[in-house]
Design an enzyme around this catalytic site. Structure first.
Site, PDB file in Angstrom:
ATOM      1  N   CYS A  67       1.076  -1.231   0.244  1.00 30.60           N
ATOM      2  CA  CYS A  67       0.185  -0.008   0.039  1.00 30.60           C
ATOM      3  C   CYS A  67       1.094   1.392   0.158  1.00 30.60           C
ATOM      4  O   CYS A  67       2.216   1.194   0.137  1.00 30.60           O
ATOM      5  CB  CYS A  67      -0.700  -0.048   1.124  1.00 30.60           C
ATOM      6  SG  CYS A  67      -1.924   1.021   1.196  1.00 30.60           S
ATOM      7  N   GLU A 153      -7.552   3.254  -3.967  1.00 33.65           N
ATOM      8  CA  GLU A 153      -8.428   3.575  -2.432  1.00 33.65           C
ATOM      9  C   GLU A 153      -9.148   4.527  -3.207  1.00 33.65           C
ATOM     10  O   GLU A 153      -8.613   5.588  -3.267  1.00 33.65           O
ATOM     11  CB  GLU A 153      -6.923   3.508  -1.489  1.00 33.65           C
ATOM     12  CG  GLU A 153      -7.933   3.416  -0.333  1.00 33.65           C
ATOM     13  CD  GLU A 153      -7.352   3.257   0.068  1.00 33.65           C
ATOM     14  OE1 GLU A 153      -6.021   3.126   0.669  1.00 33.65           O
ATOM     15  OE2 GLU A 153      -8.628   3.044   1.859  1.00 33.65           O
ATOM     16  N   ASP A 186     -13.426   1.466   1.660  1.00 35.83           N
ATOM     17  CA  ASP A 186     -12.433   1.831   2.573  1.00 35.83           C
ATOM     18  C   ASP A 186     -13.024   1.363   3.811  1.00 35.83           C
ATOM     19  O   ASP A 186     -14.298   2.460   3.089  1.00 35.83           O
ATOM     20  CB  ASP A 186     -11.104   2.362   2.921  1.00 35.83           C
ATOM     21  CG  ASP A 186     -10.662   1.845   4.206  1.00 35.83           C
ATOM     22  OD1 ASP A 186     -11.694   2.621   5.285  1.00 35.83           O
ATOM     23  OD2 ASP A 186      -9.725   2.404   4.275  1.00 35.83           O
ATOM     24  N   HIS A 212     -10.586  -2.476   2.695  1.00 36.42           N
ATOM     25  CA  HIS A 212      -9.341  -2.111   3.711  1.00 36.42           C
ATOM     26  C   HIS A 212     -11.201  -1.954   4.882  1.00 36.42           C
ATOM     27  O   HIS A 212     -11.873  -1.645   4.647  1.00 36.42           O
ATOM     28  CB  HIS A 212      -9.262  -0.688   3.844  1.00 36.42           C
ATOM     29  CG  HIS A 212      -7.468  -0.841   3.410  1.00 36.42           C
ATOM     30  ND1 HIS A 212      -7.015   0.341   2.877  1.00 36.42           N
ATOM     31  CD2 HIS A 212      -6.694  -2.013   2.701  1.00 36.42           C
ATOM     32  CE1 HIS A 212      -5.719  -0.248   2.416  1.00 36.42           C
ATOM     33  NE2 HIS A 212      -5.521  -1.311   2.372  1.00 36.42           N
ATOM     34  N   GLU A 249      -6.873  -1.972   9.165  1.00 34.21           N
ATOM     35  CA  GLU A 249      -6.398  -0.750   8.895  1.00 34.21           C
ATOM     36  C   GLU A 249      -6.384  -0.066  10.078  1.00 34.21           C
ATOM     37  O   GLU A 249      -6.621   1.442  10.142  1.00 34.21           O
ATOM     38  CB  GLU A 249      -5.929  -0.043   7.523  1.00 34.21           C
ATOM     39  CG  GLU A 249      -5.422   0.293   6.762  1.00 34.21           C
ATOM     40  CD  GLU A 249      -5.277   1.646   6.295  1.00 34.21           C
ATOM     41  OE1 GLU A 249      -4.373   1.891   4.866  1.00 34.21           O
ATOM     42  OE2 GLU A 249      -6.374   1.852   5.559  1.00 34.21           O
TER      43      GLU A 249
HETATM   44 MN    MN Z   1      -8.128   2.328   3.045  1.00 33.50          MN
END
Ligand code: MN
Length: 293
Positions: A67, A153, A186, A212, A249
């Site tokens: 990442c 992302e 995420d 995520h 995360e």
């Molecule tokens: Mn993230």
């Protein structure tokens, strides 16, 4: 569902650039399948160091994912051509590094700088997007040659101005048109920007490459920490037959560059043992995956 579940190494660190070995051990001891690490650090290693890391993780049955958020000097959406070129080179070095690890997933804010707000001036969001798309079309070819999947992302408006929803992400992927360019959703960011987490997952559908996990305030998933609808997330992932990984995360501890970049101003770890919380969150997510219907 039996998707692989991972954790991001910076849960335990205050700086981005650290040796990864202790966190491979932790991920293994806490029964994760994956450790996600910083692609910038990987790119700076020698090929021998990368092989050593690869073998160390493989011996512990830990898969690695990667990442990064692009620092401003590597912004592939910059109006300045030399900055875009530096950004393309920065991503290319990471892709080569990951290729040397056997290929895999490079996720994050790869399409522009992080954190970033729209600069003053005449350029529109569309103008920046088109510069970003031109850069990533070039990067996607290198990813294809190296067995690397790039996952853009989708993040909230306070961290980036180009891609804030799954719908915008799908349009971006369609403009790139490469099998190696997908999306990362995420839960922390979706909670801010999407009508619902489920509808975002259904919108991303086949473009969803990586996920995520984090509570609404970046605590570890579940265990009464926050209010993300975990069952609904799993149901939507099952509906699209999501085969990818789920990497938590969490960020709890202020301090260092990690604390400044993530904006952790208060200590959210009060009374918790970080390892124990991660272990509980891993069990929670694996249970939710089993129960998905
Ligand atoms: Mn993230």
């Amino acid at each position: 569902m039996d998707n692989k579940v991972g954790i991001y190494y910076a849960y335990w660190t205050r700086e981005w650039d650290v040796p990864f070995y202790p966190y491979i051990d932790k991920a293994h001891d806490l029964r994760f399948d994956i450790l996600e690490i910083n692609a910038g650090t990987l790119a700076k290693m020698s090929s021998n160091e990368r092989q050593k890391l690869r073998q160390y993780a493989a011996a512990r049955n830990i898969a690695l994912t990667y990442c990064i958020g692009l620092p401003l000097e590597f912004d592939v959406a910059s109006p300045d051509e030399s900055t875009r070129k530096r950004g393309i080179k920065f991503l290319t070095d990471q892709i080569h590094g990951i290729g040397g690890m056997g290929g895999g997933y490079l996720s994050g804010i790869l399409y522009g700088a992080w954190p970033a707000t729209m600069p003053k001036g005449k350029m529109s969001r569309k103008d920046y997007l088109s510069l970003s798309i031109d850069s990533i079309i070039q990067v996607a070819k290198i990813a294809e040659e190296n067995g690397v999947i790039l996952c853009m992302e989708i993040v909230n408006r306070f961290e980036q101005f180009l891609l804030n929803t799954a719908e915008e992400g799908v349009a971006y992927c369609q403009a790139i048109d490469s099998p190696n360019v997908k999306l990362l959703l995420d839960t922390f960011h979706m909670n801010i920007e999407e009508d619902s987490i489920s509808s975002a997952v259904l919108t991303a559908k086949d473009f969803l490459g990586h996920v995520h996990l984090g509570e609404n305030h970046r605590m570890p998933p579940g265990c009464d920490h926050g209010h993300i609808p975990w069952s609904a997330l799993m149901t939507s992932l099952k509906k699209i037959d999501y085969q990818g990984s789920l990497v938590m995360e969490p960020f709890l501890v202020p301090g260092g560059q990690v604390g400044r970049d993530i904006k952790i101003w208060r200590d959210q770890s009060g009374g918790f043992n970080l390892d124990e919380e991660a272990r509980k969150a891993c069990i929670f997510i694996k249970q939710k995956l089993l129960e998905a219907k």
